[in-house]
Design an enzyme around this catalytic site. Structure first.
Site, PDB file in Angstrom:
ATOM      1  N   LYS A 269       0.846  -1.199   0.000  1.00 16.28           N
ATOM      2  CA  LYS A 269       0.000   0.000   0.000  1.00 16.28           C
ATOM      3  C   LYS A 269       0.879   1.246   0.000  1.00 16.28           C
ATOM      4  O   LYS A 269       1.684   1.436   0.899  1.00 16.28           O
ATOM      5  CB  LYS A 269      -0.922  -0.004   1.228  1.00 16.28           C
ATOM      6  N   ASP A 274      -2.368  10.256   3.831  1.00 19.36           N
ATOM      7  CA  ASP A 274      -3.775   9.899   4.034  1.00 19.36           C
ATOM      8  C   ASP A 274      -4.466  10.961   4.899  1.00 19.36           C
ATOM      9  O   ASP A 274      -4.439  10.882   6.124  1.00 19.36           O
ATOM     10  CB  ASP A 274      -3.881   8.511   4.686  1.00 19.36           C
ATOM     11  N   LYS A 281     -10.037  13.070   8.129  1.00 19.09           N
ATOM     12  CA  LYS A 281      -9.631  12.634   9.462  1.00 19.09           C
ATOM     13  C   LYS A 281      -9.625  13.821  10.420  1.00 19.09           C
ATOM     14  O   LYS A 281      -9.256  14.917  10.022  1.00 19.09           O
ATOM     15  CB  LYS A 281      -8.202  12.055   9.425  1.00 19.09           C
ATOM     16  N   ASP A 292       1.701   6.296   5.674  1.00 19.41           N
ATOM     17  CA  ASP A 292       0.701   5.383   5.105  1.00 19.41           C
ATOM     18  C   ASP A 292       1.211   4.689   3.830  1.00 19.41           C
ATOM     19  O   ASP A 292       0.471   3.944   3.190  1.00 19.41           O
ATOM     20  CB  ASP A 292      -0.607   6.142   4.840  1.00 19.41           C
ATOM     21  N   ASP A 351     -12.032   7.388   3.671  1.00 20.14           N
ATOM     22  CA  ASP A 351     -10.839   7.088   4.488  1.00 20.14           C
ATOM     23  C   ASP A 351     -10.497   5.595   4.467  1.00 20.14           C
ATOM     24  O   ASP A 351      -9.435   5.197   4.947  1.00 20.14           O
ATOM     25  CB  ASP A 351     -11.073   7.577   5.924  1.00 20.14           C
ATOM     26  N   GLU A 353      -9.396   3.976   2.018  1.00 17.19           N
ATOM     27  CA  GLU A 353      -8.840   4.118   0.661  1.00 17.19           C
ATOM     28  C   GLU A 353      -7.805   3.061   0.329  1.00 17.19           C
ATOM     29  O   GLU A 353      -7.650   2.685  -0.835  1.00 17.19           O
ATOM     30  CB  GLU A 353      -8.233   5.520   0.496  1.00 17.19           C
ATOM     31  N   ARG A 355      -7.682  -0.138   0.914  1.00 17.58           N
ATOM     32  CA  ARG A 355      -8.251  -1.362   0.355  1.00 17.58           C
ATOM     33  C   ARG A 355      -8.688  -1.155  -1.091  1.00 17.58           C
ATOM     34  O   ARG A 355      -8.722  -2.103  -1.880  1.00 17.58           O
ATOM     35  CB  ARG A 355      -9.409  -1.852   1.240  1.00 17.58           C
TER      36      ARG A 355
HETATM   37  N1  BES Z   1      -4.230   4.546   6.939  1.00 14.68           N
HETATM   38  C1  BES Z   1      -5.390   4.316   7.732  1.00 14.68           C
HETATM   39  C2  BES Z   1      -5.157   3.289   8.844  1.00 14.68           C
HETATM   40  C3  BES Z   1      -4.192   3.665   9.936  1.00 14.68           C
HETATM   41  C4  BES Z   1      -4.656   4.169  11.146  1.00 14.68           C
HETATM   42  C5  BES Z   1      -2.843   3.442   9.792  1.00 14.68           C
HETATM   43  C6  BES Z   1      -3.759   4.479  12.154  1.00 14.68           C
HETATM   44  C7  BES Z   1      -1.952   3.752  10.790  1.00 14.68           C
HETATM   45  C8  BES Z   1      -2.392   4.253  11.980  1.00 14.68           C
HETATM   46  C9  BES Z   1      -6.508   3.797   6.855  1.00 14.68           C
HETATM   47  O1  BES Z   1      -6.528   4.262   5.558  1.00 14.68           O
HETATM   48  C10 BES Z   1      -7.787   4.219   7.490  1.00 14.68           C
HETATM   49  O2  BES Z   1      -8.031   5.390   7.537  1.00 14.68           O
HETATM   50  N2  BES Z   1      -8.569   3.242   7.954  1.00 14.68           N
HETATM   51  C11 BES Z   1      -9.815   3.504   8.565  1.00 14.68           C
HETATM   52  C12 BES Z   1     -10.833   2.587   7.918  1.00 14.68           C
HETATM   53  C13 BES Z   1     -12.261   2.912   8.298  1.00 14.68           C
HETATM   54  C14 BES Z   1     -12.680   4.211   7.664  1.00 14.68           C
HETATM   55  C15 BES Z   1     -13.115   1.784   7.830  1.00 14.68           C
HETATM   56  C16 BES Z   1      -9.702   3.188  10.052  1.00 14.68           C
HETATM   57  O3  BES Z   1      -9.062   2.197  10.402  1.00 14.68           O
HETATM   58  O4  BES Z   1     -10.209   3.968  10.841  1.00 14.68           O
HETATM   59 ZN    ZN Z   2      -4.715   4.846   4.803  1.00  9.77          ZN
HETATM   60 MN    MN Z   3      -7.537   6.113   5.411  1.00 15.02          MN
END
Ligand code: BES
Ligand code: ZN
Ligand code: MN
Length: 502
Positions: A269, A274, A281, A292, A351, A353, A355
């Site tokens: 990834k 992000d 966020k 990220d 967010d 993104e 996946r």
């Molecule tokens: N890049 C983030 C996940 C992340 C969070 C990485 C904290 C490192 C530290 C990912 O893209 C994300 O935002 N995931 C969301 C998914 C949700 C919207 C379903 C999450 O985990 O909150």
């Molecule tokens: Zn992310």
């Molecule tokens: Mn995200």
């Protein structure tokens, strides 16, 4: 820092810091530590008797030599309990020693080979662990810090492993070379993730890949935005559309000489930043989202190391990379995207993104014939909550592959824990108007993320590593600094070497 091996006598070594070691509970050191202690007139034994040092893992004792040895100072590093001793403890002790030497402003350091004495571990493995611990432990990301004006900057220029027995030198050198290659690659991964997001853009990752390919004799191909759209990687194009930095799709290929035993594909990834996109966020969650792209960085690190180690296995690295931003062209909640494999995805949350870009990359990988596909992603905050910054979450469709990755992680000290797949969790991603939606809320979000990716991974053995927690630390460990860790680059290299040996 130069890292060299020399045959000789530790008590004769001229250097700023001489590193010896001690197991927990030992009151009369033997071996090389004993020899140094005798040269010092038993000072180390005295300090142990005074309970100033007990040999606990990563504890250190500084002893000035006052001319009794050519070395200016001796640092004794604790190895912990003999029963619990192994390669991981060697890496940690070596890192602790090098950090102490740096703190003491040493320019030259000489160390014994931890583990090769009374612990009786194979010298090649000890040498690799000492090299890794030393190079990983010496890492600092300080290029943006101005040097203090009045203090002369002393840098540790040389670390030398001194071993008495001449017949061990050749295997020790081999181990050190392997450890150096792996640790240098891990430090490169750390640099990429620690660099600010306006430096490490998708194109920067592409240029890094090209440079790696040129240096290591790899094949490299980079698709720009136009080609990405032509190739029906709509998710990658759409996630990247809100950004001023256009997306890239990077391919790297390593081919060994002859017919490879196996063909393995790694997918990383590469979200260069992000922000969350329109599902923005909150400020405190946006912090550190420059990392990220840690999955992408890990894939680049593996390719760098593999190009030098040359195992008998074919390795492909795929990196979908873009920036998740807000803007007039940004993709929206409620949009429906068609991934490369034809499946439609309703955007529930911009967010989620990672996946989406991985959906295209995994669909692409599924069109080829790989023996295993492994994706590496900072995918979910839920994984940090579930497994802390301690365990990488492992999921997938092939238990043998998952077990092999977990075993490789146990060897490298990068802890891995499997999370379960489940149809009821999958049903949380059901969409009313598309084949699937990209988020079903916070409950079990790491498993949801993994099960989303499964829809695109095809039939070949596939595993997913969620490194959201383990790729970044807010508190340093022995050989992992605060900031980017490089996880799980070393584990993937160990896995690939093990596959090549089969
Ligand atoms: N890049 C983030 C996940 C992340 C969070 C990485 C904290 C490192 C530290 C990912 O893209 C994300 O935002 N995931 C969301 C998914 C949700 C919207 C379903 C999450 O985990 O909150
Ligand atoms: Zn992310
Ligand atoms: Mn995200």
């Amino acid at each position: 820092m130069e890292l060299i091996v020399q045959q000789g006598d530790l008590t004769q070594a001229a250097c700023d810091v001489l590193v010896v070691n001690l197991f927990e509970g030992v009151t009369h050191p033997g071996g090389a530590t004993g020899a140094v202690d005798r040269a010092l007139g038993g000072w180390i034994t005295d300090l142990i008797a005074q309970e100033q040092f007990k040999g606990k893992l990563n504890a250190t004792l500084d002893v000035p030599t006052f001319g009794k040895l050519p070395a200016k100072r001796v640092v004794v590093v604790g190895l912990g309990k003999a029963e619990a001793f192994g390669e991981e403890q060697i890496r940690q002790a070596a890192a602790t020693a090098v950090k102490r030497a740096k703190a003491l402003q040493a320019e030259t350091m000489v160390t014994l080979l931890h583990g090769a004495g009374i612990a009786g571990l194979p010298p090649a493995a000890c040498a690799q662990a000492v090299a890794e611990g030393t190079v990983l432990g010496a890492y600092e990301f300080d290029k943006y810090k101005s040097a203090p004006k009045d203090e002369p900057k002393r840098v540790l220029g040389t670390a030398m492993i001194v071993e008495h027995s001449a017949e061990k030198i050749a295997v020790i050198e081999e181990g050190v070379t392997r450890g150096r290659i792996v640790a240098d690659a891990a430090n490169m991964v750390r640099d990429l993730a620690n660099e600010p997001p306006d430096v490490v853009t998708p194109d920067y990752l592409a240029r890094t890949a090209r440079q790696l390919a040129e240096d290591g004799g790899l094949q490299c191909d980079v698709w720009d935005e136009g080609r990405i759209v032509e190739e029906r990687m709509n998710c990658l194009a759409m996630v990247g559309r809100g950004s001023a930095h256009p997306p890239r799709f990077i391919h790297l290929d390593y081919m060994p000489a002859g017919t490879p035993a196996r063909r393995i594909c790694l997918v990383g990834k590469g979200i260069s930043y992000d922000s969350g996109g329109l599902s923005l966020k909150p400020a405190e969650h946006m912090r550190h989202m420059k990392t990220d792209m840690s999955g992408a960085a890990a894939v680049l690190g593996v390719m760098q190391a593999i190009a030098q180690l040359k195992p008998h296995v074919a390795v492909t690295g795929l990196i979908p990379t873009c920036e998740n931003m807000v803007g007039g062209a940004a993709y929206k909640v409620d949009d429906i995207l068609r991934a490369r494999n034809g499946k439609t995805i309703e955007v529930d949350n911009t967010d989620a993104e990672g996946r989406l870009i991985l959906a295209d990359a995994l669909s692409y990988a599924a069109e080829q014939q790989y023996d295993a596909v492994i994706d590496i992603a900072t995918l979910t905050g839920g994984c940090v909550i579930a497994l802390a910054r301690v365990w990488t979450g492992v999921m997938g469709t092939d238990q043998e592959l998952i077990d092999a990755i977990i075993a490789a992680g146990a060897q490298t000290g990068e802890k891995m824990w499997m999370l379960p797949f489940d149809d009821e969790v999958r049903s949380m991603l059901d969409s009313d108007i598309a084949d699937i939606k990209n988020s079903g809320g916070r409950e079990g979000s790491s498993i949801q993320g993994g099960m989303f990716l499964k829809e695109f991974a095809g039939e070949q053995p596939w595993a997913h590593l969620d490194i959201a927690g383990t790729s970044y630390l807010d508190k340093a460990r022995a050989y992992e600094p605060k900031g980017a860790t490089g996880v799980p680059m070393r584990t993937l290299v160990a896995y690939l070497l093990q596959q090549a040996a089969q």
